[in-house]
Design an enzyme around this catalytic site. Structure first.
Site, mmCIF file in Angstrom:
data_model
loop_
_atom_site.group_PDB
_atom_site.id
_atom_site.type_symbol
_atom_site.label_atom_id
_atom_site.label_comp_id
_atom_site.label_asym_id
_atom_site.label_seq_id
_atom_site.Cartn_x
_atom_site.Cartn_y
_atom_site.Cartn_z
ATOM 1 N N CYS A 218 0.834 -1.210 0.000
ATOM 2 C CA CYS A 218 0.000 0.000 0.000
ATOM 3 C C CYS A 218 0.869 1.262 0.000
ATOM 4 O O CYS A 218 0.543 2.260 -0.651
ATOM 5 C CB CYS A 218 -0.930 0.009 1.213
ATOM 6 S SG CYS A 218 -1.996 -1.434 1.313
HETATM 7 C C1 BEZ Z 1 0.519 -4.774 1.837
HETATM 8 O O1 BEZ Z 1 0.157 -3.641 1.538
HETATM 9 O O2 BEZ Z 1 1.677 -5.120 1.729
HETATM 10 C C2 BEZ Z 1 -0.499 -5.798 2.300
HETATM 11 C C3 BEZ Z 1 -1.671 -5.381 2.921
HETATM 12 C C4 BEZ Z 1 -2.569 -6.337 3.368
HETATM 13 C C5 BEZ Z 1 -2.323 -7.695 3.178
HETATM 14 C C6 BEZ Z 1 -1.158 -8.081 2.513
HETATM 15 C C7 BEZ Z 1 -0.251 -7.141 2.075
#
Ligand code: BEZ
Length: 221
Positions: A51
């Site tokens: 994110c």
């Molecule tokens: C991420 O942004 O890396 C992420 C967020 C939620 C679950 C898995 C990865």
């Protein structure tokens, strides 16, 4: 086998209106869009790695969206305070200054309205088993019509240049009776819309029409 009885939002639907808290104040979504296009996009959670890279990329491309009269609106189910603190990390990581608002939706109200919660995706649940928002994208035009929907898994960051490319295609198609072929990018040849007869296309498109098949006709703009 898991099934999904829900009927999500579809292309051509009016994007549901909502009131929400954002990092730039409260908004009424339709009023906030005004005469612009908008992209409402969700991420699973603040302070997560993929994110962070996505929001930094969106911040970097924000001027290109603005050139196309497109407003960006992020969303996750975190609180405003969390968004504010995380934006500092995003800005440092991406060497950007994130300029678009992010909705704080801790009660998951907008997320539910936009079908951004997928309890069947077991890779994207919080520690209590409650789903995070998936990586949804809604492209909405000035009439508030949904023109593109995307859903990406938590593990895969989105390609924001592709979203720009689709916006270019949609905006060009709204102005001209054309569609765009596979892998099209601005400046490439385009396809005469199937509703246009070839004899009319030859008058309509000054650069000429190449007829490959009666149903596949290229032109340039
Ligand atoms: C991420 O942004 O890396 C992420 C967020 C939620 C679950 C898995 C990865």
């Amino acid at each position: 086998m898991a099934t999904n009885q829900r009927q999500g939002l579809r292309l051509g639907n009016i994007a549901p209106d909502f009131k929400a808290q954002t990092t730039q104040g409260d908004i009424q979504f339709h009023d906030w869009i005004g005469d612009s296009w908008a992209i409402l996009f969700s991420h699973p959670a603040d302070f997560t790695p993929v994110c962070t890279t996505e929001l930094a990329e969106a911040a970097k491309l924000a001027p290109k969206f603005k050139e196309r009269n497109v407003k960006l609106l992020g969303l996750s189910c975190n609180e405003l305070k969390s968004h504010g603190e995380w934006i500092e990390d995003i800005n440092k990581f991406g060497d950007v200054s994130l300029s678009f608002p992010i909705v704080a939706d801790p009660k998951r109200e907008v997320a539910a309205l936009y079908d951004m919660l997928d309890e069947q995706d077991l890779t994207n649940l919080d520690s209590k088993g409650i789903p995070f928002t998936v990586r949804s994208v809604y492209v909405i035009d000035p009439k508030k019509t949904i023109r593109l929907t995307l859903t990406y898994p938590a593990s895969t960051g989105r390609q924001f240049d592709e979203i720009l490319r689709v916006i270019d295609s949609l905006q060009l198609g709204d102005k001209n009776k054309i569609t765009t072929p596979a892998n099209w990018t601005p400046g490439d040849r385009v396809i005469v819309h199937p509703s246009v007869k070839t004899e009319d296309a030859e008058k309509m498109f000054k650069n000429g029409v190449e007829v490959v098949y009666p149903y596949l006709r290229f032109t340039t703009l």
